[in-house]
Design an enzyme around this catalytic site. Structure first.
Site, PDB file in Angstrom:
ATOM      1  N   TYR A   1      62.149  86.806  41.044  1.00 32.74           N
ATOM      2  CA  TYR A   1      62.454  85.787  40.281  1.00 32.74           C
ATOM      3  C   TYR A   1      62.952  85.800  38.835  1.00 32.74           C
ATOM      4  CZ  TYR A   1      60.541  81.507  37.432  1.00 32.74           C
ATOM      5  OH  TYR A   1      60.672  80.496  36.929  1.00 32.74           O
TER       6      TYR A   1
ATOM      7  N   SER B   1      63.790  80.523  31.762  1.00 33.98           N
ATOM      8  CA  SER B   1      62.534  80.691  31.570  1.00 33.98           C
ATOM      9  C   SER B   1      62.120  82.052  30.564  1.00 33.98           C
ATOM     10  CB  SER B   1      61.805  81.208  32.688  1.00 33.98           C
ATOM     11  OG  SER B   1      60.553  81.950  32.735  1.00 33.98           O
TER      12      SER B   1
HETATM   13  P1  NAD Z   1      57.593  72.602  40.506  1.00 32.86           P
HETATM   14  O1  NAD Z   1      56.852  73.438  41.426  1.00 32.86           O
HETATM   15  O2  NAD Z   1      56.918  71.388  39.973  1.00 32.86           O
HETATM   16  O3  NAD Z   1      58.996  72.473  40.711  1.00 32.86           O
HETATM   17  C1  NAD Z   1      59.786  73.424  41.244  1.00 32.86           C
HETATM   18  C2  NAD Z   1      60.386  72.479  42.370  1.00 32.86           C
HETATM   19  O4  NAD Z   1      61.569  73.427  42.975  1.00 32.86           O
HETATM   20  C3  NAD Z   1      59.563  71.955  43.526  1.00 32.86           C
HETATM   21  O5  NAD Z   1      59.102  70.694  43.113  1.00 32.86           O
HETATM   22  C4  NAD Z   1      60.483  72.072  44.604  1.00 32.86           C
HETATM   23  O6  NAD Z   1      61.078  70.467  44.767  1.00 32.86           O
HETATM   24  C5  NAD Z   1      61.838  72.524  44.421  1.00 32.86           C
HETATM   25  N1  NAD Z   1      62.270  73.803  45.355  1.00 32.86           N
HETATM   26  C6  NAD Z   1      62.001  74.893  45.367  1.00 32.86           C
HETATM   27  N2  NAD Z   1      62.643  75.272  46.485  1.00 32.86           N
HETATM   28  C7  NAD Z   1      63.364  74.146  46.958  1.00 32.86           C
HETATM   29  C8  NAD Z   1      64.377  74.419  47.990  1.00 32.86           C
HETATM   30  N3  NAD Z   1      64.659  75.241  48.725  1.00 32.86           N
HETATM   31  N4  NAD Z   1      64.863  73.360  48.103  1.00 32.86           N
HETATM   32  C9  NAD Z   1      64.687  71.956  47.558  1.00 32.86           C
HETATM   33  N5  NAD Z   1      63.814  72.017  46.350  1.00 32.86           N
HETATM   34  C10 NAD Z   1      63.156  73.338  46.266  1.00 32.86           C
HETATM   35  O7  NAD Z   1      57.392  73.841  39.277  1.00 32.86           O
HETATM   36  P2  NAD Z   1      58.025  73.947  37.920  1.00 32.86           P
HETATM   37  O8  NAD Z   1      57.223  74.932  37.018  1.00 32.86           O
HETATM   38  O9  NAD Z   1      58.283  72.439  37.155  1.00 32.86           O
HETATM   39  O10 NAD Z   1      59.335  74.624  37.903  1.00 32.86           O
HETATM   40  C11 NAD Z   1      60.651  73.561  37.617  1.00 32.86           C
HETATM   41  C12 NAD Z   1      61.546  74.835  36.711  1.00 32.86           C
HETATM   42  O11 NAD Z   1      60.750  75.523  35.632  1.00 32.86           O
HETATM   43  C13 NAD Z   1      61.643  76.007  37.621  1.00 32.86           C
HETATM   44  O12 NAD Z   1      63.251  76.373  37.474  1.00 32.86           O
HETATM   45  C14 NAD Z   1      61.084  77.166  37.050  1.00 32.86           C
HETATM   46  O13 NAD Z   1      61.669  78.326  37.460  1.00 32.86           O
HETATM   47  C15 NAD Z   1      60.942  76.790  35.728  1.00 32.86           C
HETATM   48  N6  NAD Z   1      60.176  77.437  35.026  1.00 32.86           N
HETATM   49  C16 NAD Z   1      58.688  77.275  35.184  1.00 32.86           C
HETATM   50  C17 NAD Z   1      57.561  77.861  34.436  1.00 32.86           C
HETATM   51  C18 NAD Z   1      56.049  77.584  34.584  1.00 32.86           C
HETATM   52  O14 NAD Z   1      55.330  78.234  34.171  1.00 32.86           O
HETATM   53  N7  NAD Z   1      55.701  76.579  35.481  1.00 32.86           N
HETATM   54  C19 NAD Z   1      58.172  78.569  33.223  1.00 32.86           C
HETATM   55  C20 NAD Z   1      59.431  78.891  33.259  1.00 32.86           C
HETATM   56  C21 NAD Z   1      60.267  78.249  33.685  1.00 32.86           C
END
Ligand code: NAD
Ligand code: MG
Length: 335
Positions: A240, A227
């Protein structure tokens, strides 16, 4: 040289060039080399500033972990737009958090590029996961749904084994799942919070990579989702943000360790992206309302805009890319 570029090169190159580059690159190429047929396959010209919804967004909360299907506006994971060109034909991928967000975009893109895909998610996300499995199967690929909690070491080991058994091997591992819960002060971060964030974001990739490594042949690829928080942390994401620094760091150390074995390790570093994580405790309502508005593109990214980056990092033609962090931040920050 230009004559030797196949249609696949053109399409693949365009697919790799996210962040609006695709839209400009394809027509330019078509003008320079009209004999390749690129003109007929060129994507419509798109302005990245107006391509997707901008703030203000409606305030909305969902119980964690949230569902993509209940977001307003609904996120785009490339369901209707991603076009494959065989870049991952025959590959076998495991994606954590593959039900929604970046993981879902990667799952759709991988399947359309010819890969069989296992996704992990939490049982509460079955509805989102079913849609992804249907999309994978619609491509004629194997789609494996493996729900379970990544905070559990034994489950992480079983997850890898089930993926290997169900897919008949494994050569792409995407550690994408994460926990993000906003807390105004470090005083509000409980030990349980801190532990859950570390277990999900730092321990689970460690357990999964250890379980997967014996199955990964030279040419395999490990991808983490880091991120912008890794290098530019928000004050309210104390726990986080440091896990994302850890992600970038493990990617760089493992790339050195596994390079001689022919296994590449890279990360994708998103900026603000419209996903359930943000509406299920990941952001305050104030932040959500203006979400992505401070980027130079003036809006948040959509998961669909990152699918091709995961493809690129997994594909054979990125064979000299390891230890890299590929940013998709809409113009700000360094990965
Ligand atoms: P999202 O909610 O769609 O995906 C996160 C997923 O993590 C969930 O769908 C869930 O299935 C899984 N998860 C969380 N805790 C869990 C557990 N204990 N066991 C099994 N699965 C678990 O959101 P996203 O934003 O697509 O996140 C995906 C990645 O992107 C993450 O690593 C997040 O840190 C990163 N990210 C997101 C953003 C943003 O703005 N959305 C920015 C930077 C990085
Ligand atoms: Mg989800």
């Amino acid at each position: 040289m230009i004559d030797k570029l196949s249609r696949r090169d053109v399409v693949g190159g365009a697919g790799a060039g996210v962040l609006g580059v695709a839209a400009t690159a394809a027509p330019a190429f078509a003008k320079d080399a009209p004999t390749t047929g690129a003109a007929s396959t060129a994507a419509p010209f798109e302005d990245p500033t107006s391509k997707y919804p901008k703030p203000p967004f409606e305030r909305q909360t969902q119980p964690w972990p949230g569902l993509a299907s209940k977001m307003n506006p609904p996120p785009d994971h490339g369901e209707k737009s991603y076009k494959g060109s065989g870049r991952l034909a025959g590959r076998k991928a495991l994606i954590t958090g593959g039900d929604s967000g970046m993981g879902r975009a990667a799952a759709i893109a991988f399947a359309r590029e010819g890969a069989d895909v296992a996704i992990n998610y939490l049982p509460a996300e079955e509805e989102d996961a079913r849609q992804v499995i249907d999309l994978i199967k619609a491509e004629g690929r194997k789609g494996l749904a493996i729900p379970g909690d990544l905070k559990d070491e034994n489950f992480c080991k079983q997850l890898v084994q089930q993926a290997v058994d169900g897919l008949g091997g494994l050569d792409i591992v995407v550690n994408n799942a994460a926990r993000q819960q906003t807390r105004a002060s470090i005083m509000d971060v409980t030990t349980e919070d801190f532990d859950a964030t570390m277990k999900t974001n730092v321990y689970a990739p460690f357990w999964i990579i250890k379980a997967a490594l014996p199955h990964l042949k030279p040419g395999s690829s490990i991808i983490g989702t880091s991120s912008e928080q890794a290098t530019d942390p928000s004050p309210e994401l104390y726990d986080y943000a440091q896990t994302k620094a850890a992600t970038t760091n493990y990617v760089r150390s493992l790339a050195k360790q596994l390079g001689p074995k022919g296994i590449r390790v890279n990360a994708v570093a998103p900026g603000p992206i419209w996903t359930p994580l943000q509406v299920s405790g990941g952001a305050t309502m104030e932040k959500l309302e203006k979400f992505g508005g401070a980027t130079p593109l003036g809006r948040p990214g959509q998961p669909a805009e990152l699918g091709s980056i995961y493809v690129q990092l997994a594909a054979n033609d990125a064979s000299f890319s390891t230890g890299q962090v590929y940013g998709a931040m809409g113009g700000g920050g360094l990965p």
